[in-house]
Enzyme design. Structure first.
Site, PDB file in Angstrom:
ATOM      1  N   HIS A   1       0.892  -1.156   0.000  1.00 20.26           N
ATOM      2  CA  HIS A   1       0.000   0.000   0.000  1.00 20.26           C
ATOM      3  C   HIS A   1       0.928   1.203   0.000  1.00 20.26           C
ATOM      4  O   HIS A   1       1.864   1.255   0.804  1.00 20.26           O
ATOM      5  CB  HIS A   1      -0.885   0.027   1.250  1.00 20.26           C
TER       6      HIS A   1
ATOM      7  N   GLU B   1      -3.131  -3.257  -5.036  1.00 17.56           N
ATOM      8  CA  GLU B   1      -4.572  -3.305  -5.316  1.00 17.56           C
ATOM      9  C   GLU B   1      -5.181  -1.918  -5.133  1.00 17.56           C
ATOM     10  O   GLU B   1      -5.990  -1.694  -4.242  1.00 17.56           O
ATOM     11  CB  GLU B   1      -5.290  -4.379  -4.485  1.00 17.56           C
TER      12      GLU B   1
END
Length: 190
Positions: A115, A153
């Protein structure tokens, strides 16, 4: 069959260590210190509209302090600051097989997920992520010889991040539904 269909992860992750915290060439990277000013910096960054819009973690400072301590105490994720001088990026390095993302693709036990957030709006659009990702992936692969993939993602609406991740060597695999977003699964192999 895609390159993601070729392997099914085992349920036993007991022998898999926490993800590594390597030093990418040309950068410094270190785990966040929950006892120092890092918590204030991260709390401020997470309140910034350009970060809050996609991270959904504009929490009170106390919750961030707890979150960071929990991450550092477990084997799932390592919260890190990254920079060349001052810190400019927040990166969570996590074991994908221990994360919700494993419900949408066949995560291998040593896959690493990332992330990534640029805290200061003024630092966006300067190619920092595009420059960091290749060096960080190589450092992750060197630090964990059993790691063969790094995944991202991002929210499908975050076109700027997707462009940076693509420029940084990640290939889009497809859209996936996660609890808090529709994401584009992106992969970089060893």
């Amino acid at each position: 069959m895609t390159h993601l269909d070729a392997y099914r992860a085992t349920d036993d992750l007991s022998g898999v260590p926490a993800p590594p915290v390597p030093t990418p060439d040309g950068w410094w990277l270190r785990a966040v210190d929950p006892d120092g000013p890092d918590v204030d910096l991260l709390h401020r960054w997470m309140q910034a509209p350009h970060v809050a819009a996609f991270w959904h973690q504009a929490w009170p400072r106390e919750r961030w302090e707890r979150e960071l301590r929990d991450q550092l105490a477990g084997a799932h994720s390592r919260p890190c600051l990254v920079g060349r001088g001052d810190p400019v990026l927040y990166v969570e390095i996590y074991r994908a097989a221990r994360d919700v993302v494993a419900s949408v693709y066949p995560a291998r036990p040593h896959d690493v997920g990332l992330h990534v957030a640029i805290g200061e709006l003024a630092m966006t659009g300067r190619g920092l992520v595009r420059e960091l990702l290749p060096a960080l992936c190589e450092a992750l692969f060197d630090a964990d010889p059993l790691c063969t993939r790094v995944v991202l993602e991002p929210d499908v609406r975050n076109r700027r991040a997707i462009a940076s991740f693509t420029a940084g060597g990640f290939a889009p695999v497809g859209e996936v539904l996660l609890p808090d977003k529709v994401a584009l699964l992106m992969v970089r192999g060893r």
